[in-house]
Design an enzyme around this catalytic site. Structure first.
Site, PDB file in Angstrom:
ATOM      1  N   SER A 136     -37.797  75.870  46.544  1.00 37.67           N
ATOM      2  CA  SER A 136     -38.166  74.985  45.444  1.00 37.67           C
ATOM      3  C   SER A 136     -39.502  75.461  44.876  1.00 37.67           C
ATOM      4  O   SER A 136     -40.488  75.548  45.605  1.00 37.67           O
ATOM      5  CB  SER A 136     -38.275  73.563  45.995  1.00 37.67           C
ATOM      6  OG  SER A 136     -38.706  72.671  45.006  1.00 37.67           O
ATOM      7  N   LYS A 162     -34.896  77.133  42.864  1.00 36.28           N
ATOM      8  CA  LYS A 162     -34.915  75.828  42.172  1.00 36.28           C
ATOM      9  C   LYS A 162     -36.234  75.698  41.453  1.00 36.28           C
ATOM     10  O   LYS A 162     -37.292  75.836  42.065  1.00 36.28           O
ATOM     11  CB  LYS A 162     -34.729  74.730  43.219  1.00 36.28           C
ATOM     12  CG  LYS A 162     -35.228  73.339  42.824  1.00 36.28           C
ATOM     13  CD  LYS A 162     -34.729  72.305  43.825  1.00 36.28           C
ATOM     14  CE  LYS A 162     -35.727  71.194  44.052  1.00 36.28           C
ATOM     15  NZ  LYS A 162     -35.258  70.245  45.089  1.00 36.28           N
ATOM     16  N   LEU A 163     -36.177  75.456  40.148  1.00 38.19           N
ATOM     17  CA  LEU A 163     -37.396  75.296  39.365  1.00 38.19           C
ATOM     18  C   LEU A 163     -37.640  73.810  39.118  1.00 38.19           C
ATOM     19  O   LEU A 163     -36.741  73.090  38.685  1.00 38.19           O
ATOM     20  CB  LEU A 163     -37.278  76.007  38.006  1.00 38.19           C
ATOM     21  CG  LEU A 163     -36.973  77.503  38.023  1.00 38.19           C
ATOM     22  CD1 LEU A 163     -36.900  78.034  36.575  1.00 38.19           C
ATOM     23  CD2 LEU A 163     -38.038  78.274  38.813  1.00 38.19           C
ATOM     24  N   LYS A 164     -38.860  73.375  39.381  1.00 34.31           N
ATOM     25  CA  LYS A 164     -39.242  72.011  39.028  1.00 34.31           C
ATOM     26  C   LYS A 164     -39.462  71.983  37.517  1.00 34.31           C
ATOM     27  O   LYS A 164     -40.098  72.910  36.966  1.00 34.31           O
ATOM     28  CB  LYS A 164     -40.524  71.629  39.758  1.00 34.31           C
ATOM     29  CG  LYS A 164     -40.340  71.444  41.253  1.00 34.31           C
ATOM     30  CD  LYS A 164     -39.536  70.176  41.543  1.00 34.31           C
ATOM     31  CE  LYS A 164     -39.528  69.868  43.019  1.00 34.31           C
ATOM     32  NZ  LYS A 164     -38.793  68.628  43.314  1.00 34.31           N
ATOM     33  N   ASP A 189     -34.940  70.783  38.964  1.00 34.60           N
ATOM     34  CA  ASP A 189     -35.178  69.437  39.515  1.00 34.60           C
ATOM     35  C   ASP A 189     -36.237  68.737  38.674  1.00 34.60           C
ATOM     36  O   ASP A 189     -37.364  69.217  38.566  1.00 34.60           O
ATOM     37  CB  ASP A 189     -35.643  69.552  40.974  1.00 34.60           C
ATOM     38  CG  ASP A 189     -35.779  68.200  41.662  1.00 34.60           C
ATOM     39  OD1 ASP A 189     -35.533  67.153  41.019  1.00 34.60           O
ATOM     40  OD2 ASP A 189     -36.135  68.185  42.865  1.00 34.60           O
ATOM     41  N   ASN A 191     -37.080  65.321  39.037  1.00 31.29           N
ATOM     42  CA  ASN A 191     -37.698  64.163  39.700  1.00 31.29           C
ATOM     43  C   ASN A 191     -37.902  62.987  38.749  1.00 31.29           C
ATOM     44  O   ASN A 191     -39.012  62.454  38.617  1.00 31.29           O
ATOM     45  CB  ASN A 191     -39.019  64.550  40.385  1.00 31.29           C
ATOM     46  CG  ASN A 191     -38.814  65.435  41.594  1.00 31.29           C
ATOM     47  OD1 ASN A 191     -39.140  66.623  41.573  1.00 31.29           O
ATOM     48  ND2 ASN A 191     -38.254  64.900  42.650  1.00 31.29           N
ATOM     49  N   GLU A 214     -31.096  68.383  39.016  1.00 28.20           N
ATOM     50  CA  GLU A 214     -31.317  67.347  40.018  1.00 28.20           C
ATOM     51  C   GLU A 214     -32.131  66.203  39.413  1.00 28.20           C
ATOM     52  O   GLU A 214     -33.171  66.430  38.784  1.00 28.20           O
ATOM     53  CB  GLU A 214     -32.097  68.031  41.161  1.00 28.20           C
ATOM     54  CG  GLU A 214     -32.157  67.285  42.459  1.00 28.20           C
ATOM     55  CD  GLU A 214     -32.926  68.116  43.516  1.00 28.20           C
ATOM     56  OE1 GLU A 214     -32.931  69.369  43.441  1.00 28.20           O
ATOM     57  OE2 GLU A 214     -33.520  67.494  44.396  1.00 28.20           O
ATOM     58  N   ASP A 239     -30.668  62.982  43.694  1.00 26.20           N
ATOM     59  CA  ASP A 239     -31.525  63.066  44.876  1.00 26.20           C
ATOM     60  C   ASP A 239     -32.062  61.650  45.137  1.00 26.20           C
ATOM     61  O   ASP A 239     -31.478  60.893  45.925  1.00 26.20           O
ATOM     62  CB  ASP A 239     -32.651  64.091  44.612  1.00 26.20           C
ATOM     63  CG  ASP A 239     -33.734  64.137  45.678  1.00 26.20           C
ATOM     64  OD1 ASP A 239     -33.729  63.305  46.585  1.00 26.20           O
ATOM     65  OD2 ASP A 239     -34.632  65.017  45.600  1.00 26.20           O
ATOM     66  N   LYS A 263     -31.051  64.159  51.940  1.00 25.15           N
ATOM     67  CA  LYS A 263     -32.307  64.246  52.692  1.00 25.15           C
ATOM     68  C   LYS A 263     -32.236  63.152  53.743  1.00 25.15           C
ATOM     69  O   LYS A 263     -32.179  61.964  53.392  1.00 25.15           O
ATOM     70  CB  LYS A 263     -33.505  63.979  51.781  1.00 25.15           C
ATOM     71  CG  LYS A 263     -33.769  65.072  50.761  1.00 25.15           C
ATOM     72  CD  LYS A 263     -35.012  64.739  49.957  1.00 25.15           C
ATOM     73  CE  LYS A 263     -35.233  65.771  48.867  1.00 25.15           C
ATOM     74  NZ  LYS A 263     -36.316  65.367  47.955  1.00 25.15           N
ATOM     75  N   GLY A 291     -35.226  68.952  50.930  1.00 21.57           N
ATOM     76  CA  GLY A 291     -36.401  69.077  51.790  1.00 21.57           C
ATOM     77  C   GLY A 291     -37.506  68.177  51.297  1.00 21.57           C
ATOM     78  O   GLY A 291     -37.485  67.705  50.157  1.00 21.57           O
TER      79      GLY A 291
HETATM   80  O1  OSB Z   1     -37.382  66.384  44.804  1.00 27.45           O
HETATM   81  O2  OSB Z   1     -36.560  67.750  46.163  1.00 27.45           O
HETATM   82  C1  OSB Z   1     -37.524  67.107  45.784  1.00 27.45           C
HETATM   83  C2  OSB Z   1     -40.610  68.051  47.813  1.00 27.45           C
HETATM   84  C3  OSB Z   1     -41.179  66.806  47.993  1.00 27.45           C
HETATM   85  C4  OSB Z   1     -40.583  65.703  47.424  1.00 27.45           C
HETATM   86  C5  OSB Z   1     -39.418  65.827  46.683  1.00 27.45           C
HETATM   87  C6  OSB Z   1     -38.836  67.076  46.503  1.00 27.45           C
HETATM   88  C7  OSB Z   1     -39.462  68.208  47.058  1.00 27.45           C
HETATM   89  C8  OSB Z   1     -38.987  69.567  46.865  1.00 27.45           C
HETATM   90  C9  OSB Z   1     -39.379  70.603  47.878  1.00 27.45           C
HETATM   91  O3  OSB Z   1     -38.361  69.926  45.914  1.00 27.45           O
HETATM   92  C10 OSB Z   1     -38.330  70.795  48.897  1.00 27.45           C
HETATM   93  C11 OSB Z   1     -38.819  71.574  50.093  1.00 27.45           C
HETATM   94  O4  OSB Z   1     -38.931  72.790  49.999  1.00 27.45           O
HETATM   95  O5  OSB Z   1     -39.074  70.957  51.143  1.00 27.45           O
HETATM   96 MG    MG Z   2     -35.336  66.571  44.222  1.00 31.02          MG
END
Ligand code: OSB
Ligand code: MG
Length: 372
Positions: A136, A162-164, A189, A191, A214, A239, A263, A291
């Site tokens: 990520s 995976k790009l935020k 992703d 969020n 995501e 998620d 998760k 994760g």
């Molecule tokens: O949205 O998946 C998520 C980390 C912290 C909280 C939410 C997310 C994430 C990650 C990192 O995307 C995932 C990892 O490498 O543990």
């Molecule tokens: Mg996520």
């Protein structure tokens, strides 16, 4: 299994690089470690994946500590002889707090499996010795910085990127990475950073052949995700919205998600995770293991889960070095884009007690009589 005491420890580990998402920037990973000691002398460990602030989910580190001490652990001690399989039912009257609940269930399960000599992987039903790793990638300062970071991960062997994303950091970074690496499995992703007025904007991601997007919308906007899924061709993957087996069932029925990120902390533990996995397999839906910037303790159990047969996409189960200069267990080292599923009893990793001591900021020991 009779529990003698539970140690709750707050630790703070620096991240190798800041991790920026649409909800904030993390420089350190602050989290709780739980150690359950049984009257037979077995010790079970877990980590509580809540973050220091309630920005990803309503839970946060010190809130988890409070709910564990005040409401969850007293119920466990009151029950006396407890097996991990019974924990979710014992804690059901306390609403929400899945991450805190998952932490206590997992530590008890670790102790139980160590006593029985069984690994997490065999107990959960893993079908592989190695799992594929994705990574990520946080929001970068510039496109050049992003390209450098992605290049590093690809050279290390990661099998999926995976790009935020967030409004203002989406089409350009995705199109740049896609042009440079036309064949790499790529996903994004958000969020929860977008809203119902963004459907047409998110449609601009259609040409980039993404595996999935995501959690583009608010965690409660399940219907919005279903609407969006009809407008865009990128598969939608929830998620934050998936907090239980029931919520997974509802989201699938509404066609708000066609892929699920599991998760264990978010859904209340490994038993619930296996149930969601089984639902996805029955429904012919792809599933992958998310994760929460876990240390080796949480990662070990996640890697075991990710080895179940339905986990057909690479997870956010990266090597220890992706997160930390030094991990608190024997580090997870990637070989050819994969991590090995631990085979020793319980979570199956060695714990670095000295290092944990060094990075501890608070410790509490709880017994049936309250705080020691
Ligand atoms: O949205 O998946 C998520 C980390 C912290 C909280 C939410 C997310 C994430 C990650 C990192 O995307 C995932 C990892 O490498 O543990
Ligand atoms: Mg996520």
């Amino acid at each position: 299994m009779e529990i003698k005491e539970v140690e709750i420890r707050v630790i703070e580990l620096p991240l190798v690089r800041p991790f920026r998402t649409s909800f904030g920037t993390q420089f350190h990973r602050e989290l709780l470690l739980l150690k359950v000691t049984t009257t037979d002398g077995a010790a079970g460990w877990s980590e509580c994946v809540a973050m220091s602030e309630p920005l990803y989910s309503p839970e946060y580190t010190l809130g988890c500590q409070d709910v564990l001490e005040r409401f969850l652990l007293p119920r466990i001690f009151h029950a006396g002889d407890t097996r991990a399989e019974e924990v979710a039912d014992l804690l059901r009257p306390v609403l929400g707090h899945q991450m805190a609940k998952a932490a206590i269930e997992t530590a008890i399960l670790d102790a139980q499996l160590k006593e029985a000599g069984i690994s997490f992987g065999s107990f959960l039903g893993s079908s592989r010795e190695m799992i594929d790793c994705g990574v990520s990638v946080g929001i970068a300062k510039t496109i050049e910085d992003l390209v450098k970071e992605v290049d590093l991960y690809i050279s290390q062997g990661y099998r999926r990127i995976k790009l935020k994303i967030e409004p203002g950091w989406d089409i350009e970074p995705v199109s740049t990475i896609r042009q440079l690496w036309p064949d790499i499995p790529l996903q994004v992703d958000a969020n929860q950073a977008y809203s119902r007025s963004d459907y047409n904007h998110l449609k601009k991601l259609d040409p980039f052949n993404l595996l999935l997007i995501e959690q583009p919308l608010d965690e409660h906007d399940v219907l919005g995700h279903a609407e969006l899924a009809r407008v865009i061709s990128t598969p939608v993957c929830l998620d934050e919205s998936i907090t239980s087996l029931e919520s997974a069932r509802d989201a699938l029925a509404l066609q708000a998600t066609t892929i699920i990120n599991i998760k264990p902390g978010r859904v209340g533990g490994y038993f619930e995770s296996v149930k969601i996995h089984d639902l996805c397999v029955e429904s012919d839906i792809a599933v992958w293991c998310g994760g929460m910037l876990e240390t080796g303790i949480g990662r070990a159990a996640n890697v075991a889960l990710a080895a179940l047969p339905g986990f057909t996409l690479p997870g956010d189960t990266s090597a220890s070095s992706r997160y930390f200069q030094r991990d608190i267990t024997t580090p997870f080292v990637m070989q050819n884009g994969q991590l090995q599923v631990p085979t020793a009893p319980g979570i199956g990793v060695e714990i670095d007690h000295d290092f944990i001591e060094e990075i501890t900021t608070a410790v509490r020991v709880i017994t049936s009589k309250g705080r020691k």
